[in-house]
Design a protein around this motif. Sequence first.
Motif, mmCIF file in Angstrom:
data_model
loop_
_atom_site.group_PDB
_atom_site.id
_atom_site.type_symbol
_atom_site.label_atom_id
_atom_site.label_comp_id
_atom_site.label_asym_id
_atom_site.label_seq_id
_atom_site.Cartn_x
_atom_site.Cartn_y
_atom_site.Cartn_z
ATOM 1 N N ALA A 112 0.840 -1.202 0.000
ATOM 2 C CA ALA A 112 0.000 0.000 0.000
ATOM 3 C C ALA A 112 0.874 1.251 0.000
ATOM 4 O O ALA A 112 0.609 2.196 -0.752
ATOM 5 C CB ALA A 112 -0.929 -0.004 1.211
ATOM 6 N N ARG A 113 1.917 1.260 0.817
ATOM 7 C CA ARG A 113 2.833 2.421 0.823
ATOM 8 C C ARG A 113 3.501 2.591 -0.529
ATOM 9 O O ARG A 113 3.658 3.705 -1.022
ATOM 10 C CB ARG A 113 3.880 2.269 1.927
ATOM 11 C CG ARG A 113 3.378 2.699 3.281
ATOM 12 C CD ARG A 113 4.501 2.867 4.284
ATOM 13 N NE ARG A 113 5.230 1.636 4.557
ATOM 14 C CZ ARG A 113 4.839 0.707 5.426
ATOM 15 N NH1 ARG A 113 3.725 0.875 6.119
ATOM 16 N NH2 ARG A 113 5.555 -0.376 5.618
ATOM 17 N N PHE A 114 3.892 1.487 -1.155
ATOM 18 C CA PHE A 114 4.521 1.529 -2.476
ATOM 19 C C PHE A 114 3.609 2.223 -3.484
ATOM 20 O O PHE A 114 4.064 3.005 -4.322
ATOM 21 C CB PHE A 114 4.841 0.098 -2.936
ATOM 22 C CG PHE A 114 5.442 -0.003 -4.305
ATOM 23 C CD1 PHE A 114 6.812 0.128 -4.479
ATOM 24 C CD2 PHE A 114 4.648 -0.234 -5.411
ATOM 25 C CE1 PHE A 114 7.369 0.035 -5.747
ATOM 26 C CE2 PHE A 114 5.191 -0.339 -6.682
ATOM 27 C CZ PHE A 114 6.571 -0.199 -6.846
ATOM 28 N N LEU A 115 2.297 1.943 -3.379
ATOM 29 C CA LEU A 115 1.313 2.513 -4.310
ATOM 30 C C LEU A 115 0.779 3.870 -3.868
ATOM 31 O O LEU A 115 0.076 4.527 -4.625
ATOM 32 C CB LEU A 115 0.132 1.550 -4.469
ATOM 33 C CG LEU A 115 0.443 0.225 -5.149
ATOM 34 C CD1 LEU A 115 -0.729 -0.723 -4.997
ATOM 35 C CD2 LEU A 115 0.807 0.442 -6.613
ATOM 36 N N GLY A 116 1.081 4.261 -2.631
ATOM 37 C CA GLY A 116 0.548 5.520 -2.118
ATOM 38 C C GLY A 116 -0.902 5.402 -1.700
ATOM 39 O O GLY A 116 -1.651 6.382 -1.746
ATOM 40 N N LEU A 117 -1.318 4.212 -1.298
ATOM 41 C CA LEU A 117 -2.692 3.956 -0.862
ATOM 42 C C LEU A 117 -2.679 3.555 0.602
ATOM 43 O O LEU A 117 -1.637 3.227 1.154
ATOM 44 C CB LEU A 117 -3.295 2.793 -1.672
ATOM 45 C CG LEU A 117 -3.362 2.943 -3.176
ATOM 46 C CD1 LEU A 117 -3.811 1.632 -3.808
ATOM 47 C CD2 LEU A 117 -4.291 4.070 -3.550
ATOM 48 N N SER A 118 -3.851 3.526 1.202
ATOM 49 C CA SER A 118 -3.947 2.977 2.554
ATOM 50 C C SER A 118 -4.029 1.460 2.438
ATOM 51 O O SER A 118 -4.436 0.916 1.396
ATOM 52 C CB SER A 118 -5.188 3.513 3.270
ATOM 53 O OG SER A 118 -6.353 2.907 2.748
ATOM 54 N N GLY A 119 -3.662 0.793 3.496
ATOM 55 C CA GLY A 119 -3.767 -0.661 3.514
ATOM 56 C C GLY A 119 -5.203 -1.113 3.321
ATOM 57 O O GLY A 119 -5.476 -2.097 2.632
ATOM 58 N N ARG A 120 -6.126 -0.380 3.907
ATOM 59 C CA ARG A 120 -7.547 -0.724 3.787
ATOM 60 C C ARG A 120 -8.029 -0.603 2.338
ATOM 61 O O ARG A 120 -8.807 -1.449 1.864
ATOM 62 C CB ARG A 120 -8.380 0.184 4.706
ATOM 63 C CG ARG A 120 -9.834 -0.168 4.747
ATOM 64 C CD ARG A 120 -10.046 -1.514 5.453
ATOM 65 N NE ARG A 120 -11.452 -1.858 5.387
ATOM 66 C CZ ARG A 120 -11.922 -2.968 4.829
ATOM 67 N NH1 ARG A 120 -11.105 -3.856 4.327
ATOM 68 N NH2 ARG A 120 -13.203 -3.199 4.795
ATOM 69 N N THR A 121 -7.569 0.414 1.634
ATOM 70 C CA THR A 121 -7.952 0.565 0.226
ATOM 71 C C THR A 121 -7.442 -0.615 -0.591
ATOM 72 O O THR A 121 -8.166 -1.167 -1.425
ATOM 73 C CB THR A 121 -7.413 1.888 -0.343
ATOM 74 O OG1 THR A 121 -8.022 2.967 0.362
ATOM 75 C CG2 THR A 121 -7.690 2.025 -1.826
ATOM 76 N N LEU A 122 -6.213 -1.023 -0.344
ATOM 77 C CA LEU A 122 -5.657 -2.170 -1.065
ATOM 78 C C LEU A 122 -6.434 -3.445 -0.717
ATOM 79 O O LEU A 122 -6.703 -4.259 -1.602
ATOM 80 C CB LEU A 122 -4.175 -2.316 -0.729
ATOM 81 C CG LEU A 122 -3.376 -3.271 -1.609
ATOM 82 C CD1 LEU A 122 -3.532 -2.952 -3.085
ATOM 83 C CD2 LEU A 122 -1.915 -3.233 -1.205
ATOM 84 N N GLU A 123 -6.832 -3.604 0.537
ATOM 85 C CA GLU A 123 -7.656 -4.758 0.928
ATOM 86 C C GLU A 123 -8.994 -4.754 0.189
ATOM 87 O O GLU A 123 -9.475 -5.800 -0.260
ATOM 88 C CB GLU A 123 -7.899 -4.753 2.429
ATOM 89 C CG GLU A 123 -6.672 -5.077 3.247
ATOM 90 C CD GLU A 123 -6.863 -4.835 4.732
ATOM 91 O OE1 GLU A 123 -7.981 -4.469 5.156
ATOM 92 O OE2 GLU A 123 -5.878 -5.011 5.473
#
Length: 93
Positions: free
Chosen positions: A19-30
């Motif tokens: 998620a950090r790599f993509l600039g997203l929150s972990g929840r968004t990636l989930e």
Amino acid sequence: MSANAAGLPPRFLRTPEAARFLGLSGRTLEKHRTYGTGPAYRKLGGRVVYSVDDLQAWADRGAVTSTSDPRGAVLPAKRHDAAALAHASRSTR
């Protein structure tokens, strides 16, 4: 150059790092994983991991060149989200 081309093992990231790599929150990636709209992932030993190459490829597929490019459209993930989006767009006209 990918990790495999250099003769190194592939690099895998857990959800928070991906998620950090993509600039997203972990929840968004989930959520992307749940809805099938996110990058490819693997389950290794019961853990979800992402390869850096898959993350980069997914991010690259989202590249657009203009605001009229249909690839830049956000698609609702659920039916009730689609109804809410339609309602919101009608109320802002």
